[in-house]
Design an enzyme around this catalytic site. Structure first.
Site, PDB file in Angstrom:
ATOM      1  N   GLY A  17      -5.890  -4.012   7.500  1.00 19.37           N
ATOM      2  CA  GLY A  17      -6.919  -2.975   7.404  1.00 19.37           C
ATOM      3  C   GLY A  17      -8.032  -3.137   8.418  1.00 19.37           C
ATOM      4  O   GLY A  17      -8.509  -2.148   8.994  1.00 19.37           O
TER       5      GLY A  17
ATOM      6  N   THR B 223       0.865  -1.197   0.000  1.00 26.58           N
ATOM      7  CA  THR B 223       0.000   0.000   0.000  1.00 26.58           C
ATOM      8  C   THR B 223       0.897   1.242   0.000  1.00 26.58           C
ATOM      9  O   THR B 223       2.019   1.185   0.489  1.00 26.58           O
ATOM     10  CB  THR B 223      -0.872  -0.031   1.281  1.00 26.58           C
ATOM     11  OG1 THR B 223      -1.813  -1.085   1.128  1.00 26.58           O
ATOM     12  CG2 THR B 223      -1.586   1.279   1.560  1.00 26.58           C
TER      13      THR B 223
ATOM     14  N   ARG C  69     -14.966  -5.856  -0.470  1.00 23.46           N
ATOM     15  CA  ARG C  69     -14.314  -5.558   0.819  1.00 23.46           C
ATOM     16  C   ARG C  69     -13.712  -4.140   0.776  1.00 23.46           C
ATOM     17  O   ARG C  69     -13.104  -3.736  -0.203  1.00 23.46           O
ATOM     18  CB  ARG C  69     -13.214  -6.581   1.069  1.00 23.46           C
ATOM     19  CG  ARG C  69     -12.425  -6.369   2.364  1.00 23.46           C
ATOM     20  CD  ARG C  69     -11.089  -5.711   2.115  1.00 23.46           C
ATOM     21  NE  ARG C  69     -10.260  -5.650   3.312  1.00 23.46           N
ATOM     22  CZ  ARG C  69      -9.140  -4.954   3.399  1.00 23.46           C
ATOM     23  NH1 ARG C  69      -8.699  -4.286   2.359  1.00 23.46           N
ATOM     24  NH2 ARG C  69      -8.436  -4.932   4.504  1.00 23.46           N
ATOM     25  N   VAL C  70     -13.898  -3.388   1.857  1.00 23.29           N
ATOM     26  CA  VAL C  70     -13.307  -2.056   1.954  1.00 23.29           C
ATOM     27  C   VAL C  70     -12.342  -2.047   3.136  1.00 23.29           C
ATOM     28  O   VAL C  70     -12.701  -2.490   4.231  1.00 23.29           O
ATOM     29  CB  VAL C  70     -14.400  -0.976   2.160  1.00 23.29           C
ATOM     30  CG1 VAL C  70     -13.768   0.390   2.387  1.00 23.29           C
ATOM     31  CG2 VAL C  70     -15.339  -0.943   0.960  1.00 23.29           C
ATOM     32  N   GLY C  71     -11.136  -1.555   2.921  1.00 22.54           N
ATOM     33  CA  GLY C  71     -10.144  -1.502   3.996  1.00 22.54           C
ATOM     34  C   GLY C  71      -9.988  -0.096   4.548  1.00 22.54           C
ATOM     35  O   GLY C  71     -10.707   0.837   4.164  1.00 22.54           O
ATOM     36  N   ASP C  72      -9.023   0.041   5.442  1.00 21.67           N
ATOM     37  CA  ASP C  72      -8.792   1.320   6.119  1.00 21.67           C
ATOM     38  C   ASP C  72      -8.358   2.433   5.178  1.00 21.67           C
ATOM     39  O   ASP C  72      -8.589   3.609   5.454  1.00 21.67           O
ATOM     40  CB  ASP C  72      -7.706   1.145   7.194  1.00 21.67           C
ATOM     41  CG  ASP C  72      -6.379   0.720   6.561  1.00 21.67           C
ATOM     42  OD1 ASP C  72      -6.317  -0.402   6.018  1.00 21.67           O
ATOM     43  OD2 ASP C  72      -5.424   1.511   6.584  1.00 21.67           O
TER      44      ASP C  72
ATOM     45  N   THR D 274      -0.763   1.832   7.119  1.00 21.08           N
ATOM     46  CA  THR D 274      -0.701   0.642   6.269  1.00 21.08           C
ATOM     47  C   THR D 274      -0.636  -0.594   7.164  1.00 21.08           C
ATOM     48  O   THR D 274      -0.155  -0.509   8.292  1.00 21.08           O
ATOM     49  CB  THR D 274       0.519   0.683   5.332  1.00 21.08           C
ATOM     50  OG1 THR D 274       0.644  -0.584   4.692  1.00 21.08           O
ATOM     51  CG2 THR D 274       1.810   0.992   6.066  1.00 21.08           C
ATOM     52  N   GLY D 275      -1.136  -1.702   6.651  1.00 17.39           N
ATOM     53  CA  GLY D 275      -1.106  -2.929   7.442  1.00 17.39           C
ATOM     54  C   GLY D 275      -2.462  -3.604   7.423  1.00 17.39           C
ATOM     55  O   GLY D 275      -3.243  -3.417   6.482  1.00 17.39           O
TER      56      GLY D 275
HETATM   57  N1  ASP Z   1      -4.253  -1.478   4.832  1.00 15.15           N
HETATM   58  C1  ASP Z   1      -4.458  -2.059   3.531  1.00 15.15           C
HETATM   59  C2  ASP Z   1      -5.819  -2.700   3.497  1.00 15.15           C
HETATM   60  O1  ASP Z   1      -6.186  -3.362   4.443  1.00 15.15           O
HETATM   61  C3  ASP Z   1      -3.429  -3.077   3.161  1.00 15.15           C
HETATM   62  C4  ASP Z   1      -1.984  -2.676   3.412  1.00 15.15           C
HETATM   63  O2  ASP Z   1      -1.715  -1.602   3.929  1.00 15.15           O
HETATM   64  O3  ASP Z   1      -1.099  -3.460   3.071  1.00 15.15           O
HETATM   65  O4  ASP Z   1      -6.498  -2.610   2.504  1.00 15.15           O
END
Ligand code: ASP
Length: 297
Positions: free
Chosen positions: A221, A167, A195-198, A218-219
């Site tokens: 989500g 990301t 799916r929706v992430g952070d 990042t990480g």
């Molecule tokens: N945070 C991102 C998500 O969950 C993925 C990532 O940062 O690697 O969509």
């Protein structure tokens, strides 16, 4: 007449938590180029919002990162991207989620949502219809899919465990004292369609308040959403220096959220900070004190 504050500008960018340290050299080049793309805007007296958009677009165009071209694939082998952007003077923000993979630069669609002043978050086909209505360029969906992600998708189909990594994000302070932040991603590999992430959610993956600072996360989500990491990190920033704040926020993600990840920050004075609980988070920083971006990983 009230004087316009003159601040020393700065930018910090990241290329995601979760990459393998053996890949560090390839990422170094990418984050360095993105920091320079944003820095050119700031050095010319431009706005933080333009700088973070330019930096994130550079990373979306780089197929080594999981954003724009190079995004991970959903369970069904398609691309759906999330992106958000925020300007910290008036708390203006825009975001897109589950945007179909025909747009190479989702951060620009998020920026257009911000400029529309009507909504904050548009999703799926509605986000694509909006993108078309404001004339954002589209591309052949196949051109966004890299061999690397195709291979990863085939491996994941056997394991069934969604994973992230790659990301991208940027936070900048401009001379006028405005802070902006932006984040863009393909999400987690093997995710369910829809799916929706952070990264699409203001307060979770992205936040900016010019009186405090800006942040891009990042990480994992789902864990970042559970603890509303972006906004909470900025509240810690009130009382601590940026590196320490980033570390405390990452501990919160691990301990309360039960996930792994990292974040970058800039405080209202222009001091950058970052931390991650993962083995590698590519980061680059640029400010007038440096001849060249600092790439501390
Ligand atoms: N945070 C991102 C998500 O969950 C993925 C990532 O940062 O690697 O969509």
């Amino acid at each position: 007449m009230k004087a316009v504050p003159t601040r020393v500008p700065a930018i910090i960018v990241h290329g995601g938590a979760g990459a393998d340290p053996s890949e560090a050299p390839e990422f170094r080049q990418g984050v360095r180029a993105a920091a320079l793309a944003g820095w050119r805007v700031l050095a010319a007296g431009g706005a933080a919002l333009d700088a973070v958009e330019a930096a994130v677009r550079a990373l979306e165009d780089d197929p080594r990162f999981n954003a724009g071209r190079g995004s991970v694939l959903t369970r069904d082998g398609t691309i759906e991207t999330d992106a958000s952007i925020m300007e910290g003077d008036r708390l203006q923000c825009g975001a897109v989620a589950a945007l179909p993979g025909v747009v190479a630069n989702p951060i620009t669609v998020a920026r257009k949502v911000l400029e529309s002043r009507r909504h904050v978050l548009l999703v799926g086909d509605g986000a694509l219809a909006f993108s078309r209505s404001v004339g954002v360029a589209e591309c052949d969906p196949e051109s966004l899919v890299t061999d690397r992600q195709r291979k990863r998708h085939a491996e994941l189909a056997r394991k069934q465990t969604p994973t992230g990594g790659g990301t991208v994000g940027a936070v900048a302070l401009d001379r006028a004292g405005t802070i902006a932040a932006a984040t863009s991603t393909g999400g987690t590999a093997g995710k369910l369609p829809g799916r929706v992430g952070d990264s699409a959610l203001i307060g979770c993956g992205t936040y900016a308040d010019s009186s405090l600072g800006g942040v891009s996360c990042t990480g994992d989500g789902e864990a970042i959403i559970r603890v509303v990491l972006g906004h909470r990190a900025l509240r810690f920033l009130k009382d601590a220096d940026p590196d320490y704040t980033a570390k405390v926020a990452v501990d919160l993600l691990v301990e309360e959220g039960g996930g792994q990840g990292g974040l970058i920050l800039i405080d209202w004075r222009g001091r950058p900070g970052f931390a991650t609980s993962t083995r590698l988070m590519p980061v680059a920083v640029m400010s007038p004190a440096l001849d060249d971006p600092r790439v501390p990983f």
